[in-house]
Write an enzyme that holds these catalytic residues in place. Structure first.
Site, PDB file in Angstrom:
ATOM      1  CE  LYS A  85     -34.155  31.025  32.724  1.00 21.22           C
ATOM      2  NZ  LYS A  85     -34.336  32.472  32.856  1.00 21.22           N
TER       3      LYS A  85
ATOM      4  CG  PHE B 161     -13.519  48.605  31.436  1.00 16.89           C
ATOM      5  CD1 PHE B 161     -13.074  47.587  32.259  1.00 16.89           C
ATOM      6  CD2 PHE B 161     -14.767  48.488  30.848  1.00 16.89           C
ATOM      7  CE1 PHE B 161     -13.858  46.478  32.496  1.00 16.89           C
ATOM      8  CE2 PHE B 161     -15.555  47.376  31.075  1.00 16.89           C
ATOM      9  CZ  PHE B 161     -15.100  46.374  31.897  1.00 16.89           C
TER      10      PHE B 161
ATOM     11  CB  CYS C 153     -24.918  45.031  31.801  1.00 14.98           C
ATOM     12  SG  CYS C 153     -25.564  43.677  32.764  1.00 14.98           S
TER      13      CYS C 153
ATOM     14  CE  LYS D 211     -17.865  39.303  29.870  1.00 17.57           C
ATOM     15  NZ  LYS D 211     -17.605  40.007  31.126  1.00 17.57           N
TER      16      LYS D 211
HETATM   17  C1  UDX Z   1     -20.739  44.680  32.945  1.00 15.59           C
HETATM   18  C2  UDX Z   1     -20.099  45.325  34.183  1.00 15.59           C
HETATM   19  O1  UDX Z   1     -18.676  45.199  34.146  1.00 15.59           O
HETATM   20  C3  UDX Z   1     -20.634  44.710  35.435  1.00 15.59           C
HETATM   21  O2  UDX Z   1     -20.087  45.335  36.574  1.00 15.59           O
HETATM   22  C4  UDX Z   1     -22.139  44.838  35.428  1.00 15.59           C
HETATM   23  O3  UDX Z   1     -22.692  44.253  36.553  1.00 15.59           O
HETATM   24  C5  UDX Z   1     -22.730  44.217  34.172  1.00 15.59           C
HETATM   25  O4  UDX Z   1     -22.131  44.794  33.023  1.00 15.59           O
HETATM   26  P1  UDX Z   1     -20.363  42.442  31.566  1.00 15.59           P
HETATM   27  O5  UDX Z   1     -21.466  42.898  30.682  1.00 15.59           O
HETATM   28  O6  UDX Z   1     -20.317  41.022  31.988  1.00 15.59           O
HETATM   29  O7  UDX Z   1     -20.328  43.317  32.899  1.00 15.59           O
HETATM   30  O8  UDX Z   1     -19.028  42.737  30.748  1.00 15.59           O
HETATM   31  P2  UDX Z   1     -17.676  43.544  30.927  1.00 15.59           P
HETATM   32  O9  UDX Z   1     -16.577  42.623  31.220  1.00 15.59           O
HETATM   33  O10 UDX Z   1     -17.863  44.714  31.810  1.00 15.59           O
HETATM   34  O11 UDX Z   1     -17.485  44.039  29.421  1.00 15.59           O
HETATM   35  C6  UDX Z   1     -18.474  44.852  28.793  1.00 15.59           C
HETATM   36  C7  UDX Z   1     -18.171  45.079  27.345  1.00 15.59           C
HETATM   37  O12 UDX Z   1     -17.106  46.017  27.202  1.00 15.59           O
HETATM   38  C8  UDX Z   1     -17.744  43.859  26.560  1.00 15.59           C
HETATM   39  O13 UDX Z   1     -18.425  43.855  25.323  1.00 15.59           O
HETATM   40  C9  UDX Z   1     -16.251  44.042  26.352  1.00 15.59           C
HETATM   41  O14 UDX Z   1     -15.806  43.438  25.171  1.00 15.59           O
HETATM   42  C10 UDX Z   1     -16.149  45.549  26.260  1.00 15.59           C
HETATM   43  N1  UDX Z   1     -14.839  46.114  26.638  1.00 15.59           N
HETATM   44  C11 UDX Z   1     -14.362  45.949  27.894  1.00 15.59           C
HETATM   45  C12 UDX Z   1     -14.121  46.852  25.715  1.00 15.59           C
HETATM   46  O15 UDX Z   1     -14.546  47.025  24.571  1.00 15.59           O
HETATM   47  N2  UDX Z   1     -12.926  47.401  26.098  1.00 15.59           N
HETATM   48  C13 UDX Z   1     -12.427  47.262  27.342  1.00 15.59           C
HETATM   49  O16 UDX Z   1     -11.338  47.792  27.628  1.00 15.59           O
HETATM   50  C14 UDX Z   1     -13.165  46.505  28.275  1.00 15.59           C
END
Ligand code: UDX
Length: 461
Positions: free
Chosen positions: A58, A276, A287, A351
């Protein structure tokens, strides 16, 4: 990206006299998603940064300008940081200790195998490797998401191991970056949270984030415990909001309501808000799922499990969307046995704009369909490499049309833009049956139906 004043242009913090301190030299320990982004952005903001990792390959790739994961804009920023001479990488903790005034801990805290608890072995080993080399006043700043109480424990550990003893301080600065928006979330965060146990630690953190603070970013200064909790509280809230609308989708499914209209109507209420609140296949990634489990687990250990017992239900609702998706795809295929049914799975990443397949709902559904006998062909713009390694039993295509050729059912599982833009007539000409499942509430149902497709989605009639 807005132009930001570098640390040399800001007035440094003062220690009782009028001499501004020079900008601190930073190390970033752990160069995964969080660490690599942090190191690169801090160097671009004007700091001298040393990235540290135990993974030699890495470190080699990053040193050569290659970002080991997909994140829009980051390769260009890495090139810029390396060109500036302000960013280097090493595997030596001795060098790191010598170099850094502030050490950021950015290692992963995955879910433990066979338990909901967070696995802290990487955090512990980073501290254990660094501390014996700390011979002068320094600040160690945790950014990893950890169970509450970890910072207090690490303070003891670092002071016991470091020759500089209580000259070494610990602070906690949780990170909220989203994959796909990692640069913006680092350089223009909604807020900075500084968990500190002294005014000096706060001053050092303010110096380390001076260019970010200078653009008006709010700073919340608090204690170590609260800073640890902020992160899991934020992720729990987001997960709860997603599962809330998905629970409403379940009710819609039982009553003939339409969760899309319901969500839109709720979103107009400022107190609720539309972010969300998008119904669909639910959350995944590195996460949200593991953080809510670890939080529930930690709360149970501390005797306050009841307070966050709802997170168990949030998790369960989320997972039920995956099994409901499999059922709907089976219904679309005519019900009954899935053996030999050809399914085109559009999406593998958890996502869009990510190549991350950790706890990815899309890939989970694809694998479940395969186990039930379906012949699944997966397509994803960025995650195919990772998906193939995790699920070699699935077939992979390089584009959506190839994946859909001969398909009995097409399933949109990750809402990449390019999938949302698919022309239903063009795709209709290659499939065996015009049946589409929209797992992300991302397609125009009217348009697909007009093109002769049978359209099904979660929570919708
Ligand atoms: C998340 C947090 O947003 C971030 O602040 C933290 O530091 C790490 O975890 P991330 O995992 O990159 O970030 O993704 P995020 O954009 O938050 O989406 C999380 C999941 O929720 C995705 O699988 C997304 O598809 C899902 N999601 C999001 C939904 O199903 N519906 C929504 O309305 C929004």
């Amino acid at each position: 990206m807005a132009v930001i004043a570098g640390p040399e242009q800001t007035t440094g913090p003062q220690y009782g006299d009028d001499t501004p301190l020079p900008a601190p030299r930073l190390t970033v320990i752990g160069t995964g998603y969080l660490g690599a982004t942090h190191a690169i952005c801090m160097a671009v903001l004007g700091f001298d940064v040393l990235g540290v990792d135990v993974d030699e390959s890495k470190i080699k790739r990053l040193s050569e300008g290659e970002v080991p994961f997909f994140e829009p804009g980051l390769p260009q920023l890495l090139a810029k940081a390396l060109d500036s001479g302000r960013l280097r990488f090493t595997t030596s903790f001795e060098e790191a200790a010598e170099f850094g005034d502030i050490h950021f801990l950015c290692v992963g805290t995955p879910q433990q195998q066979g338990s909901d608890a967070a696995d802290l072995r990487y955090v512990d080993s980073a501290v254990t490797a660094l501390a014996p080399h700390l011979r002068r006043r320094t600040l160690v700043v945790g950014k990893s998401t950890v169970p509450v109480g970890t910072a207090a424990r690490l303070t003891e550990l670092v002071r016991r191991l470091a020759p500089a003893g209580d000259q070494v301080e610990l602070a906690w600065n949780p990170e909220f970056l989203r994959e796909g928006f990692a640069i913006d979330d680092t350089i223009h965060p909604d807020r900075l949270v500084f968990g500190v146990s002294s005014a000096r630690a706060e001053e050092r953190l303010r110096a380390a984030f001076a260019p970010v603070i200078a653009t008006g970013t709010p700073v919340v200064v608090t204690d170590l415990t609260t800073a640890e909790l902020v992160k899991v509280a934020a992720n729990s809230f987001l997960a709860t909001k997603i599962s809330y609308i998905n629970a409403m989708a379940e009710v819609c499914e039982a009553t003939g309501g339409d969760v899309r209209g319901l969500a839109r109507a709720l979103a107009y209420d400022d107190r609720i808000g539309g972010r969300f609140l998008k119904p669909g296949l639910g959350f995944g990634g590195g996460c949200l799922p593991k953080d809510i489990r670890a939080f529930a687990h930690r709360a149970e250990e501390l005797g306050v499990g009841q307070a966050v017992a709802f997170l168990r239900e949030v998790d369960a609702i989320n997972l039920r969307r995956r099994s409901r998706t499999v059922d709907l795809i089976r219904e679309l295929a005519g019900g009954g046995d899935l053996t030999g049914v050809r399914v085109a799975a559009l999406g593998a990443a958890f996502k869009p704009n990510s190549d991350d397949i950790r706890d990815a709902p899309a890939l989970d559904v694809a694998a479940a369909l395969h186990r039930l006998g379906a012949q699944v062909t997966v397509v994803d713009p960025e995650a195919t490499h990772n998906a193939r390694r995790a699920h070699p039993e699935l077939d992979y295509a390089t584009d959506a049309i190839a994946a859909a050729t001969g398909a009995d059912v097409v399933a949109l599982l990750t809402e990449w833009n390019q999938f949302q833009e698919i022309d239903p007539d063009i795709m209709g000409s290659v499939v065996a049956h015009r049946r589409i499942f929209d797992g992300r509430d991302a397609l125009d149902a009217t348009r697909w139906r007009a093109a002769g497709w049978e359209y099904r989605a979660l929570g919708r009639p």
